[in-house]
Design a protein around this motif. Structure first.
Motif, PDB file in Angstrom:
ATOM      1  N   ILE A 131      -0.473 -11.514 -18.308  1.00 32.51           N
ATOM      2  CA  ILE A 131      -1.724 -10.781 -18.520  1.00 32.51           C
ATOM      3  C   ILE A 131      -2.624 -11.655 -19.370  1.00 32.51           C
ATOM      4  N   GLY A 132      -3.857 -11.831 -18.921  1.00 31.01           N
ATOM      5  CA  GLY A 132      -4.846 -12.566 -19.700  1.00 31.01           C
ATOM      6  C   GLY A 132      -6.115 -11.752 -19.811  1.00 31.01           C
TER       7      GLY A 132
ATOM      8  N   PHE B  69      -6.488 -11.677 -25.449  1.00 33.76           N
ATOM      9  CA  PHE B  69      -5.122 -11.159 -25.397  1.00 33.76           C
ATOM     10  C   PHE B  69      -4.443 -11.886 -24.249  1.00 33.76           C
ATOM     11  N   HIS B  70      -3.333 -12.523 -24.528  1.00 29.87           N
ATOM     12  CA  HIS B  70      -2.598 -13.225 -23.479  1.00 29.87           C
ATOM     13  C   HIS B  70      -1.115 -13.103 -23.746  1.00 29.87           C
ATOM     14  N   THR B  71      -0.367 -12.819 -22.686  1.00 26.74           N
ATOM     15  CA  THR B  71       1.080 -12.795 -22.809  1.00 26.74           C
ATOM     16  C   THR B  71       1.730 -13.064 -21.460  1.00 26.74           C
ATOM     17  N   TYR B  72       2.894 -13.675 -21.522  1.00 24.24           N
ATOM     18  CA  TYR B  72       3.790 -13.755 -20.372  1.00 24.24           C
ATOM     19  C   TYR B  72       4.810 -12.648 -20.543  1.00 24.24           C
ATOM     20  N   LEU B  73       5.336 -12.159 -19.435  1.00 26.39           N
ATOM     21  CA  LEU B  73       6.280 -11.053 -19.472  1.00 26.39           C
ATOM     22  C   LEU B  73       7.503 -11.359 -18.623  1.00 26.39           C
ATOM     23  N   ARG B  74       8.644 -10.975 -19.131  1.00 23.35           N
ATOM     24  CA  ARG B  74       9.886 -11.113 -18.369  1.00 23.35           C
ATOM     25  C   ARG B  74      10.084  -9.838 -17.559  1.00 23.35           C
TER      26      ARG B  74
ATOM     27  N   ARG C   8       9.366  -8.047 -22.635  1.00 25.34           N
ATOM     28  CA  ARG C   8       9.215  -7.122 -21.506  1.00 25.34           C
ATOM     29  C   ARG C   8       7.940  -6.308 -21.750  1.00 25.34           C
ATOM     30  N   PHE C   9       7.395  -5.720 -20.694  1.00 24.68           N
ATOM     31  CA  PHE C   9       6.117  -5.017 -20.801  1.00 24.68           C
ATOM     32  C   PHE C   9       6.096  -3.962 -21.917  1.00 24.68           C
ATOM     33  N   PRO C  10       7.109  -3.099 -22.038  1.00 22.70           N
ATOM     34  CA  PRO C  10       7.043  -2.077 -23.094  1.00 22.70           C
ATOM     35  C   PRO C  10       6.860  -2.645 -24.501  1.00 22.70           C
ATOM     36  N   GLU C  11       7.295  -3.886 -24.710  1.00 26.70           N
ATOM     37  CA  GLU C  11       7.164  -4.506 -26.029  1.00 26.70           C
ATOM     38  C   GLU C  11       5.725  -4.883 -26.369  1.00 26.70           C
ATOM     39  N   VAL C  12       4.867  -5.030 -25.365  1.00 26.27           N
ATOM     40  CA  VAL C  12       3.481  -5.443 -25.604  1.00 26.27           C
ATOM     41  C   VAL C  12       2.469  -4.373 -25.217  1.00 26.27           C
ATOM     42  N   ALA C  13       2.937  -3.282 -24.626  1.00 20.09           N
ATOM     43  CA  ALA C  13       2.028  -2.261 -24.085  1.00 20.09           C
ATOM     44  C   ALA C  13       1.053  -1.719 -25.131  1.00 20.09           C
ATOM     45  N   SER C  14       1.530  -1.395 -26.308  1.00 16.93           N
ATOM     46  CA  SER C  14       0.618  -0.816 -27.310  1.00 16.93           C
ATOM     47  C   SER C  14      -0.423  -1.829 -27.778  1.00 16.93           C
TER      48      SER C  14
END
Length: 141
Positions: free
Chosen positions: A23-24, A38-43, A69-75
């Motif tokens: 997500i960028g 906001f930028h992250t790679y997700l497993r 994983r997505f739930p770790e960055v969702a908030s």
């Protein structure tokens, strides 16, 4: 006006069975970048990267092994997007995938205004290609 331009990379084309792996987001205020991103790679949960997807974005299963994983960055993602008009090229794809990830993580779907630049390009240049490569060529980017 606050906008967030966003893009995703995924393991495939179906948000029901495939996952977001990147997500960028870039924040704009009055169409000017603020420097906030906001930028992250997700497993993905299944730790699987189909070769078709890898050939498009070049993100490997091995690269993603230590990513959240997505739930770790969702908030954090939702906090970044809060109150902004979302801008995406082929927004239905990106928003559909993000909403699928949010649902799996037990968050509500994204709400608010979304500007789809594919639709804008098709309206402005009917009959012409509306993909990013064609638009970059058209505008000398």
């Amino acid at each position: 006006m606050r906008e967030v331009v966003l893009d995703t990379e995924t393991t495939g084309l179906d948000p029901k069975t495939h996952r977001v792996v990147e997500i960028g987001c870039v924040e704009l205020v009055n169409s000017i970048p603020t420097g906030r991103e906001f930028h992250t790679y997700l497993r993905p949960d299944d730790d699987y990267m189909p070769s078709e997807a890898f050939n498009i974005h070049g993100i490997s299963q091995e690269f993603l092994r230590d990513k959240p994983r997505f739930p770790e960055v969702a908030s954090d993602l939702l906090a970044f997007l809060d109150g902004a008009r979302l801008v995406a090229h082929n927004a239905e794809f990106d928003i559909g995938f993000l909403n699928a990830e949010l649902a799996r993580a037990e968050y509500p779907p994204l709400a608010g205004e979304v500007l789809d630049t594919v639709r804008l390009a098709r309206r402005k240049f009917p009959g012409s290609p509306a993909n990013l490569s064609a638009l970059c060529e058209r505008f000398g980017v």
